[in-house]
Design a protein around this motif. Structure first.
Motif, PDB file in Angstrom:
ATOM      1  N   LYS A  47       0.841  -1.202   0.000  1.00  0.00           N
ATOM      2  CA  LYS A  47       0.000   0.000   0.000  1.00  0.00           C
ATOM      3  C   LYS A  47       0.873   1.248   0.000  1.00  0.00           C
TER       4      LYS A  47
ATOM      5  N   GLU B  10       1.057   4.002  -2.986  1.00  0.00           N
ATOM      6  CA  GLU B  10       0.735   5.405  -2.719  1.00  0.00           C
ATOM      7  C   GLU B  10       1.854   6.331  -3.193  1.00  0.00           C
TER       8      GLU B  10
ATOM      9  N   SER C 170      -8.418   3.766  -5.424  1.00  0.00           N
ATOM     10  CA  SER C 170      -9.347   4.186  -4.365  1.00  0.00           C
ATOM     11  C   SER C 170     -10.138   3.001  -3.826  1.00  0.00           C
TER      12      SER C 170
ATOM     13  N   LYS D  91      -7.882   0.907  -1.550  1.00  0.00           N
ATOM     14  CA  LYS D  91      -7.700   1.512  -0.218  1.00  0.00           C
ATOM     15  C   LYS D  91      -8.908   1.210   0.665  1.00  0.00           C
TER      16      LYS D  91
END
Length: 376
Positions: free
Chosen positions: A33, A37, A54, A57
């Motif tokens: 992650k 990002e 999105s 996440k």
């Protein structure tokens, strides 16, 4: 100046991230992650991939919310993610549309909005043809099995959990989902009153849970389900042991299932005539439910108080039944009606017992009809 990354490179890493999420491998998922990002800011513009990012996440937070103690939850974050996704998903199709609907169904299930959850899953099913990954198909079937089990649609639940388990059994890395499948299979057998068939699945779930790190949530669920199963079999000493263990693990780890564990243990103790212990557990359960904002178990603890402490307060019992019926939690209505009918029968108030027995039959018909799940 950092080189511009292609969206396909970042897309591959998001796929790897999702694999770690589905395996409940939190450390690996957190690392990927963080890398995604960072890389998303160096990526060539790709609206499709930004929506995928999105969604992932959002799915990552759902995983953490299942595994982590309540005190570490970041509910505003997941709500913000949902708002962003819904603002950007107008017009999306195919696989992204599937993920959007499927993850939203998982979110609603987590909030105990079971009918809404099934509605989103059924919409997601229309896009399942875009899913080529076997594990993702297993995820879909498992989540449907879980939701239909909660709504007492047991044959449909068994149909989906078998499809999920057939896939998970081909892979070594999905122990968490295998454990959860055993829970659903066991629960369905209990609803079919085949308590002896349920037990081996729970023993296997406990065995697998002990093999995992960060296993408090699964361990507490294994203990909890074993306790209920032994209670159904009338082996009360083992039932007491496992229900107590479930409550202790949930309390120690500050898990979100603590109100559920304490409610079931308190109810068991009341039925065993251990009133002082039961009141202590019930009060602790009510406090946990209020602290977590868990309206369902606030209502259910107040039902225990109305039935066992306040000399059978029928107004209080009715309030809980009304709340449950408004939210279509018919399984709990059925249980409450059975327990209340038994209490009145024991005190030889047979007319009142009959009223609750009729409520039980009426609720069973409602469950069997399941009309709210099959509207087109």
């Amino acid at each position: 100046m950092n080189p511009v990354l292609s969206s396909s490179e970042v897309g591959v890493k998001i796929n790897e991230w999702y694999k770690m999420i589905r395996q409940f491998s939190v450390p690996d998922a957190e690392i990927l992650k963080a890398e995604v990002e960072q890389e998303i800011n160096q990526m060539e513009e790709d609206e499709y991939l930004l929506i995928y990012f999105s969604l992932m996440k959002f799915r990552h937070q759902l995983m953490l919310d299942y595994l982590e103690p309540v005190t570490t939850r970041i509910r505003p974050t997941i709500d913000e993610l949902l708002e962003k996704i819904e603002a950007s998903n107008k017009g999306i199709t195919g696989l992204l549309s599937y993920y959007s609907l499927f993850f939203r169904g998982m979110y609603e299930f987590d909030k105990r909005e079971y009918v809404k959850a099934i509605g989103f899953y059924r919409e997601a099913e229309k896009h399942l043809t875009h899913v080529n990954d076997d594990i993702e198909k297993a995820e879909f079937h498992f989540k449907l099995a879980e939701a239909y089990y909660i709504m007492k649609q047991n044959h449909i639940s068994m149909h989906h959990v078998k499809q999920a388990m057939d896939i998970y059994n081909q892979y070594e890395l999905y122990k968490v989902r295998k454990i959860q499948c055993h829970f659903v299979i066991s629960g369905n057998y209990v609803d079919f009153k085949h308590f002896e068939k349920s037990l081996p699945h729970l023993e296997k779930a406990l065995e697998l849970s002990k093999q995992l790190e960060r296993n408090e949530r699964l361990l507490s669920s294994a203990y909890y389900n074993l306790g209920k199963n032994y209670a159904d079999l009338g082996i009360n000493d083992k039932a007491d042991h496992f229900l107590n263990e479930a409550a202790k693990v949930s309390e120690s780890a500050k898990l979100s299932n603590l109100p559920h564990s304490l409610f079931t243990y308190a109810k068991f103790l009341f039925k065993q005539g251990k009133t002082s212990e039961a009141i202590k557990m019930s009060k602790k359960g009510l406090s946990a439910a209020i602290s977590q904002g868990d309206k369902l178990f606030v209502s259910l603890q107040k039902y225990l108080e109305a039935l066992y402490i306040n000399a059978v307060d029928q107004v209080g019992i009715k309030k809980t039944i009304d709340y449950l019926e408004r939210n279509k939690n018919y399984a709990y209505v059925e249980d409450i009606a059975i327990d209340t009918a038994e209490v009145f029968a024991k005190s030889k108030e047979f007319e009142t017992s009959y009223v609750y027995h009729q409520k039980m039959l009426e609720t069973q018909k409602q469950i069997q009809r399941g009309e709210c799940l099959y509207e087109f």
